[in-house]
Scaffold this active site. Structure first.
Site, PDB file in Angstrom:
ATOM      1  CE  LYS A 102      64.039 -13.575  48.834  1.00  0.00           C
ATOM      2  NZ  LYS A 102      64.881 -13.157  47.264  1.00  0.00           N
TER       3      LYS A 102
ATOM      4  CE1 TYR B  75      66.818 -15.508  49.895  1.00  0.00           C
ATOM      5  CE2 TYR B  75      65.826 -17.708  49.018  1.00  0.00           C
ATOM      6  CZ  TYR B  75      66.690 -16.275  48.935  1.00  0.00           C
ATOM      7  OH  TYR B  75      67.088 -16.073  47.574  1.00  0.00           O
TER       8      TYR B  75
ATOM      9  CG  LEU C 223      61.706 -13.414  43.632  1.00  0.00           C
ATOM     10  CD1 LEU C 223      61.108 -14.742  44.217  1.00  0.00           C
ATOM     11  CD2 LEU C 223      63.013 -13.261  44.425  1.00  0.00           C
TER      12      LEU C 223
ATOM     13  CD  GLU D 196      64.157 -14.036  38.296  1.00  0.00           C
ATOM     14  OE1 GLU D 196      63.540 -12.953  38.787  1.00  0.00           O
ATOM     15  OE2 GLU D 196      64.258 -15.095  38.637  1.00  0.00           O
TER      16      GLU D 196
END
Length: 285
Positions: A149, A32, A206, A182
């Site tokens: 993702k 997505y 990501l 992250e």
């Protein structure tokens, strides 16, 4: 009325239905993207599309769509949903098949779904109006291909919920080497002695579009040094500033980690300079 797109049709979102045998529903087998737009202007469309296509290639899904087809979809959704400040959610799953099996089916058409949702106005470079964040920390428990993702977001959801249950708005994550990876839904930066530092990209992170755009803007400007290198959690604790970045937040200042103030507990001057540059250049990508 929220108009969505599903497999060739624009229709009210409550009428958008998928098969319970869709592999996105059964396995989280898909990817997505979320593209922000302000008054009809897209932010980072091309890098979002590139990341989406790389994710699709990595998991072996082909839509056959061109750049212009994806752009046309985004612009039509904006038009049909009244412009304003909208996030455009794009999701592609492998599609529905007649039976549930872990192996990829030989012949199946991808499910392409998209819709819009309201987002806040574009952040401005103003300390008095900036939304600040407090965060928790946790050992990263997610799968090892976080560069894709994927719609399989259970690990992210659990980490995000941990922060919420501790009274915070995010969770900073670290790996087995006590290095920052992250956050559960964002990339992360620290600032020390005027230098902006962020972990390098690999399968643990990501490749965030806001991260990419911000680094490019800062390096093109040349007034703020940017380093991509491993960042220990000790460095995070001793940082002058900490930021989390995402398409919906842009550059969000973190003022406390595990209830301990970051620096002096106030929004920093490097954030102000970085957000000023980002605001001036957000539509150039």
């Amino acid at each position: 009325m929220n108009i969505a797109y599903l497999n060739g049709q624009y229709l009210p979102i409550e009428q958008a239905k998928i098969s319970p045998l869709d592999r996105g529903f059964l396995f989280g087998d898909g990817v997505y993207e979320v593209v922000p737009s302000y008054e009809g202007k897209l932010v980072g469309f091309l890098p979002h599309l590139q990341r989406m296509n790389e994710g699709l290639e990595a998991i072996g899904i082909s839509t056959g769509w061109s750049e212009n087809q994806w752009l046309d979809l985004c612009l039509k959704l904006i038009q049909q949903n009244g412009a304003g400040n909208l996030g455009i959610y794009l999701q592609i799953s492998r599609g529905a098949y007649e039976s549930r099996a872990h192996r990829f089916p030989d012949k199946v058409n991808p499910t392409i779904f998209a819709f819009c949702f309201e987002i806040p106005p574009a952040p401005v470079a103003d300390k008095s109006h900036a939304k600040t964040y407090t965060v928790s920390t946790a050992r990263d428990i997610r799968w090892d291909r976080r560069d894709i993702k994927s719609t399989s977001l259970l690990g992210n959801v659990l980490h995000y919920q941990q922060g919420v249950e501790q009274g915070n708005q995010e969770t900073l994550l670290y790996n087995e080497h006590n290095e920052l990876t992250e956050a559960s839904s964002c990339n992360a930066f620290i600032v020390k002695n005027g230098t902006v530092i962020t972990p390098p990209l690999d399968h643990q992170k990501l490749p965030g579009i806001t991260r990419q755009i911000l680094i490019d803007i800062l390096r093109n400007d040349g007034n703020i040094v940017v380093e991509e290198r491993a960042v220990t959690m000790n460095e995070v604790a001793e940082a002058d500033e900490v930021w989390i970045t995402s398409s919906s937040r842009e550059i969000a200042p973190v003022i406390a980690i595990d209830s301990v103030p970051v620096g002096d507990g106030q929004i920093g001057d490097v954030w102000l300079a970085a957000q000023t540059l980002f605001s001036a250049n957000r539509f150039n990508y």
